[in-house]
Scaffold this active site. Structure first.
Site, PDB file in Angstrom:
ATOM      1  N   LYS A  13      22.151 -48.147  10.001  1.00  0.00           N
ATOM      2  CA  LYS A  13      20.507 -47.840   9.891  1.00  0.00           C
ATOM      3  C   LYS A  13      19.832 -47.615   8.523  1.00  0.00           C
ATOM      4  O   LYS A  13      18.801 -48.475   8.238  1.00  0.00           O
ATOM      5  CB  LYS A  13      19.929 -46.570  10.656  1.00  0.00           C
ATOM      6  CG  LYS A  13      20.370 -46.336  12.211  1.00  0.00           C
ATOM      7  CD  LYS A  13      19.665 -45.315  12.967  1.00  0.00           C
ATOM      8  CE  LYS A  13      20.157 -44.051  12.461  1.00  0.00           C
ATOM      9  NZ  LYS A  13      21.685 -43.874  12.813  1.00  0.00           N
ATOM     10  N   ARG A 127      32.440 -44.433   3.642  1.00  0.00           N
ATOM     11  CA  ARG A 127      30.953 -44.714   3.059  1.00  0.00           C
ATOM     12  C   ARG A 127      30.817 -43.875   1.658  1.00  0.00           C
ATOM     13  O   ARG A 127      31.088 -42.862   1.717  1.00  0.00           O
ATOM     14  CB  ARG A 127      29.942 -44.442   4.320  1.00  0.00           C
ATOM     15  CG  ARG A 127      28.463 -44.219   3.573  1.00  0.00           C
ATOM     16  CD  ARG A 127      27.585 -44.248   4.761  1.00  0.00           C
ATOM     17  NE  ARG A 127      27.529 -42.920   5.352  1.00  0.00           N
ATOM     18  CZ  ARG A 127      26.302 -42.651   6.301  1.00  0.00           C
ATOM     19  NH1 ARG A 127      25.728 -43.329   6.647  1.00  0.00           N
ATOM     20  NH2 ARG A 127      26.386 -41.424   6.614  1.00  0.00           N
ATOM     21  N   ARG A 160      29.100 -38.503   1.559  1.00  0.00           N
ATOM     22  CA  ARG A 160      28.345 -37.230   1.908  1.00  0.00           C
ATOM     23  C   ARG A 160      29.072 -36.279   2.636  1.00  0.00           C
ATOM     24  O   ARG A 160      30.316 -36.520   3.142  1.00  0.00           O
ATOM     25  CB  ARG A 160      27.607 -37.975   3.140  1.00  0.00           C
ATOM     26  CG  ARG A 160      26.352 -38.639   2.694  1.00  0.00           C
ATOM     27  CD  ARG A 160      25.420 -39.352   3.608  1.00  0.00           C
ATOM     28  NE  ARG A 160      25.151 -38.569   4.918  1.00  0.00           N
ATOM     29  CZ  ARG A 160      24.646 -38.837   6.034  1.00  0.00           C
ATOM     30  NH1 ARG A 160      23.762 -40.125   5.939  1.00  0.00           N
ATOM     31  NH2 ARG A 160      24.347 -38.385   7.107  1.00  0.00           N
TER      32      ARG A 160
HETATM   33  P1  AMP Z   1      21.103 -39.006   8.794  1.00  0.00           P
HETATM   34  O1  AMP Z   1      21.124 -39.474   7.419  1.00  0.00           O
HETATM   35  O2  AMP Z   1      20.243 -39.857   9.444  1.00  0.00           O
HETATM   36  O3  AMP Z   1      22.604 -39.323   9.243  1.00  0.00           O
HETATM   37  O4  AMP Z   1      21.027 -37.614   8.798  1.00  0.00           O
HETATM   38  C1  AMP Z   1      22.202 -36.706   8.413  1.00  0.00           C
HETATM   39  C2  AMP Z   1      21.739 -35.301   9.055  1.00  0.00           C
HETATM   40  O5  AMP Z   1      20.438 -34.582   8.908  1.00  0.00           O
HETATM   41  C3  AMP Z   1      21.988 -35.285  10.472  1.00  0.00           C
HETATM   42  O6  AMP Z   1      23.361 -35.174  10.977  1.00  0.00           O
HETATM   43  C4  AMP Z   1      21.153 -34.062  10.981  1.00  0.00           C
HETATM   44  O7  AMP Z   1      22.000 -32.797  10.850  1.00  0.00           O
HETATM   45  C5  AMP Z   1      20.013 -34.104  10.032  1.00  0.00           C
HETATM   46  N1  AMP Z   1      18.922 -34.953  10.611  1.00  0.00           N
HETATM   47  C6  AMP Z   1      18.432 -35.955  10.072  1.00  0.00           C
HETATM   48  N2  AMP Z   1      17.386 -36.279  10.780  1.00  0.00           N
HETATM   49  C7  AMP Z   1      17.006 -35.414  11.849  1.00  0.00           C
HETATM   50  C8  AMP Z   1      16.362 -35.197  13.169  1.00  0.00           C
HETATM   51  N3  AMP Z   1      15.369 -36.004  13.373  1.00  0.00           N
HETATM   52  N4  AMP Z   1      16.356 -34.173  13.832  1.00  0.00           N
HETATM   53  C9  AMP Z   1      17.486 -33.132  13.578  1.00  0.00           C
HETATM   54  N5  AMP Z   1      18.144 -33.298  12.535  1.00  0.00           N
HETATM   55  C10 AMP Z   1      18.133 -34.275  11.722  1.00  0.00           C
END
Ligand code: AMP
Length: 215
Positions: A13, A127, A160
């Site tokens: 994404k 990654r 990460r």
């Molecule tokens: P991502 O970079 O989108 O994989 O997000 C990393 C982490 O941020 C996720 O695993 C959640 O812990 C938190 N996070 C990101 N977006 C959301 C959301 N819309 N709702 C809740 N937690 C989020």
């Protein structure tokens, strides 16, 4: 154009959102990036958010909806946006619909990126992200001369904290129980468009642009 990029962790994404944001001239809104910035700032909220992220869990709906309320009202969203990582629960999707109605905006499409579960684990575990320019690399695909240095800008590459295998499995379970039902929410509204996320970055990008009529 206002888009949502949807799919499990590791489907790509972030990579596609960055590309599409440049190609379509719209803002890339990544809630994960916002939370990582808060965490890097060392604020109390950032520290709490990091603990939740590192455990593979979701930050509460109230907090995420509050953050998005501010972002969507800001000038950066005026020319359109691509949401990456939001909504992640059905209550978040419902709140987004209400918020957009208030702002007299609507979502044009929800791009549902699909990938096999075993590919997710391999992709996330290999990654790397650049601290300076945000470019995402994959050790199994990108041949990096030095896995610590970004070939584009010379910035530091890092893994990460939530990309450890044990946390990846938790994130996948959270995706299946809390996030996947959001698909149904948008399918019922006729907005969901499926894309195969297993191809190369270029081929997935071409498929998305094709289905948006922006090839
Ligand atoms: P991502 O970079 O989108 O994989 O997000 C990393 C982490 O941020 C996720 O695993 C959640 O812990 C938190 N996070 C990101 N977006 C959301 C959301 N819309 N709702 C809740 N937690 C989020």
């Amino acid at each position: 154009m206002r888009l949502i990029l949807f799919g499990p962790p590791g489907v790509g994404k972030g990579t596609q959102a960055k590309l599409l944001s440049g190609q379509l001239g719209i803002s890339h809104i990544s809630t994960g990036d916002m939370l990582r910035e808060a965490s890097a700032s060392g604020s109390e909220f950032g520290r709490k958010a990091k603990a939740v992220m590192d455990a593979g869990q979701l930050v509460s709906d109230d907090i995420m909806i509050g953050i998005m309320r501010e972002v969507l009202k800001s000038p950066r969203c005026e020319k359109g946006f691509i949401l990456d990582g939001f909504p992640r629960t059905v209550p978040q999707a419902g709140a987004l619909t209400v918020l957009l109605d208030e702002l007299k905006m609507h979502i044009d499409a929800v791009i549902n990126m699909q990938i096999e579960e075993r590919a997710v684990i391999l992709r996330l575990a290999s990654r790397l992200t650049c601290r300076s320019c945000g470019t995402i690399y994959n050790l199994t695909i990108d041949h990096l001369a030095d896995p610590k240095v970004c070939p584009k800008c010379g910035g530091e590459l890092y893994q990460r904290d939530d990309d450890r295998e044990e946390t990846i499995r938790k994130r996948l379970n959270v995706y299946l129980s809390s996030t996947k039902p959001v698909q149904e929410y948008y399918a019922r509204r006729g907005l969901l468009k499926n894309v195969d996320g297993m191809g190369t970055i270029e081929s997935v990008n071409a498929s998305i642009r094709d289905l948006l009529g922006r090839a």
